[in-house]
Design an enzyme around this catalytic site. Structure first.
Site, mmCIF file in Angstrom:
data_model
loop_
_atom_site.group_PDB
_atom_site.id
_atom_site.type_symbol
_atom_site.label_atom_id
_atom_site.label_comp_id
_atom_site.label_asym_id
_atom_site.label_seq_id
_atom_site.Cartn_x
_atom_site.Cartn_y
_atom_site.Cartn_z
ATOM 1 N N ASP A 34 38.144 21.159 -14.387
ATOM 2 C CA ASP A 34 38.771 21.735 -15.570
ATOM 3 C C ASP A 34 40.229 22.064 -15.295
ATOM 4 O O ASP A 34 40.532 22.816 -14.373
ATOM 5 C CB ASP A 34 38.047 23.028 -15.972
ATOM 6 C CG ASP A 34 36.659 22.752 -16.518
ATOM 7 O OD1 ASP A 34 36.538 21.854 -17.368
ATOM 8 O OD2 ASP A 34 35.706 23.434 -16.093
ATOM 9 N N HIS A 65 39.035 17.243 -17.088
ATOM 10 C CA HIS A 65 38.921 17.736 -18.463
ATOM 11 C C HIS A 65 40.200 18.516 -18.751
ATOM 12 O O HIS A 65 40.360 19.645 -18.297
ATOM 13 C CB HIS A 65 37.654 18.613 -18.536
ATOM 14 C CG HIS A 65 37.464 19.333 -19.819
ATOM 15 N ND1 HIS A 65 36.490 20.297 -19.979
ATOM 16 C CD2 HIS A 65 38.096 19.264 -21.016
ATOM 17 C CE1 HIS A 65 36.522 20.778 -21.209
ATOM 18 N NE2 HIS A 65 37.507 20.177 -21.858
ATOM 19 N N ASP A 172 29.310 19.675 -22.302
ATOM 20 C CA ASP A 172 29.896 20.619 -21.336
ATOM 21 C C ASP A 172 29.817 22.046 -21.864
ATOM 22 O O ASP A 172 30.360 22.359 -22.914
ATOM 23 C CB ASP A 172 31.370 20.216 -21.106
ATOM 24 C CG ASP A 172 32.093 21.085 -20.094
ATOM 25 O OD1 ASP A 172 31.448 21.879 -19.393
ATOM 26 O OD2 ASP A 172 33.337 20.948 -20.000
ATOM 27 N N GLY A 174 27.417 25.877 -20.724
ATOM 28 C CA GLY A 174 26.183 26.647 -20.903
ATOM 29 C C GLY A 174 24.914 25.842 -20.700
ATOM 30 O O GLY A 174 23.856 26.230 -21.190
ATOM 31 N N GLY A 194 28.010 23.886 -14.642
ATOM 32 C CA GLY A 194 28.782 24.763 -13.765
ATOM 33 C C GLY A 194 27.924 25.791 -13.082
ATOM 34 O O GLY A 194 27.330 25.542 -12.027
HETATM 35 C C1 DX5 Z 1 34.461 25.564 -19.700
HETATM 36 C C2 DX5 Z 1 34.484 24.352 -18.842
HETATM 37 C C3 DX5 Z 1 33.207 23.984 -18.233
HETATM 38 C C4 DX5 Z 1 32.574 25.084 -17.434
HETATM 39 C C5 DX5 Z 1 31.088 24.899 -17.582
HETATM 40 O O1 DX5 Z 1 35.479 25.523 -20.625
HETATM 41 O O2 DX5 Z 1 34.938 23.225 -19.562
HETATM 42 O O3 DX5 Z 1 33.336 22.798 -17.474
HETATM 43 O O4 DX5 Z 1 32.922 25.089 -16.074
HETATM 44 O O5 DX5 Z 1 30.468 25.938 -16.905
HETATM 45 P P1 DX5 Z 1 29.035 26.445 -17.298
HETATM 46 O O6 DX5 Z 1 28.083 25.312 -17.111
HETATM 47 O O7 DX5 Z 1 28.830 27.563 -16.350
HETATM 48 O O8 DX5 Z 1 29.094 26.908 -18.745
HETATM 49 ZN ZN ZN Z 2 34.927 21.252 -18.608
#
Ligand code: DX5
Ligand code: ZN
Length: 221
Positions: A34, A65, A172, A174, A194
């Site tokens: 990210d 991203h 992407d 949650g 994540g």
């Molecule tokens: C949030 C990011 C994600 C984040 C996802 O804006 O784009 O890539 O790291 O993390 P989790 O899976 O913990 O929501």
């Molecule tokens: Zn992301």
């Protein structure tokens, strides 16, 4: 085949290399990185120089991203990181076509990201040039949010809109193991994870890996 992409925003930065090495040993192929500018999204994270260093250190491909305003001003330096996949937010610029063309001209995979409030039909003009669509299932730029259930319908909508074209759907935010299965069933083939993956729980890692091959929990011994 489906791919699970670990998102290093959730990793322990002091141990990033060893955490990535463990995931590589487990067979994960692509890391999700990210890039946040503190403007398009509230956080600041992973600039091009850092991404370039990560690329040198890890054996996996990178999926960058871009959560930045005016990505057209940063795309050259992101391309310079060597990342194999680069996605840019639909909402971040009026020059999205320019950015996508830059990514494609450099032989990388190009994706457009849409926020939860962005209509999927807005992607229609880009279906002949992109390699993937990234559907945000949380508000971008913040970790540990709850997956928005309506994302499943949005994935289905996109699947119909894409038809026979060679475009992958990525999701992407949650996502845990059971949500990942639902997203895959709806048509996603790239699933970013994540905090659920970087939670030091070996079972999470193994179970997620098995989703890549379409294995169901009840099929495992
Ligand atoms: C949030 C990011 C994600 C984040 C996802 O804006 O784009 O890539 O790291 O993390 P989790 O899976 O913990 O929501
Ligand atoms: Zn992301």
């Amino acid at each position: 085949m489906n791919l699970i992409l670990p998102s290093i925003f959730a990793a322990d930065l002091m141990n990033l290399k060893s955490e990535c090495d463990v995931l590589y040993e487990e067979g994960f192929q692509v890391l999700h990185v990210d890039m946040m500018d503190g403007n398009f999204v509230p956080h600041i994270a992973f600039g091009p120089e850092q991404i370039k260093n990560i690329k040198k250190q890890v054996n996996m491909k990178l999926d960058v991203h871009m959560m930045v305003s005016a990505p057209e001003q940063h795309i050259a330096s992101v391309l310079d990181t060597g990342a194999e996949m680069i996605s840019v937010h639909y909402e971040s610029t009026p020059h999205i076509r320019f950015v996508i063309d830059q990514i494609k001209q450099h032989g990388r995979k190009a994706g457009i990201v849409i926020n939860p409030g962005t209509d999927t039909s807005l992607l229609k003009p880009f279906l002949n040039i992109i390699d993937y669509v990234l559907v945000m299932s949380i508000n971008p730029g913040r970790p540990n949010q709850v997956f928005m259930e309506e994302t499943i319908d949005r994935i289905r909508e996109l699947k119909v809109m894409i038809g026979q074209r060679d475009i992958q759907i990525e999701v992407d935010g949650g996502v845990d193991e059971s949500i990942a299965s639902q997203c895959i069933e709806a048509g996603a083939s790239l699933v970013v994870i994540g905090s659920y993956l970087f939670s030091n729980n070996k079972a999470h890692v193994k179970n997620l890996k098995s989703l890549e091959h379409g294995e169901r929990k009840d099929e495992r011994k």
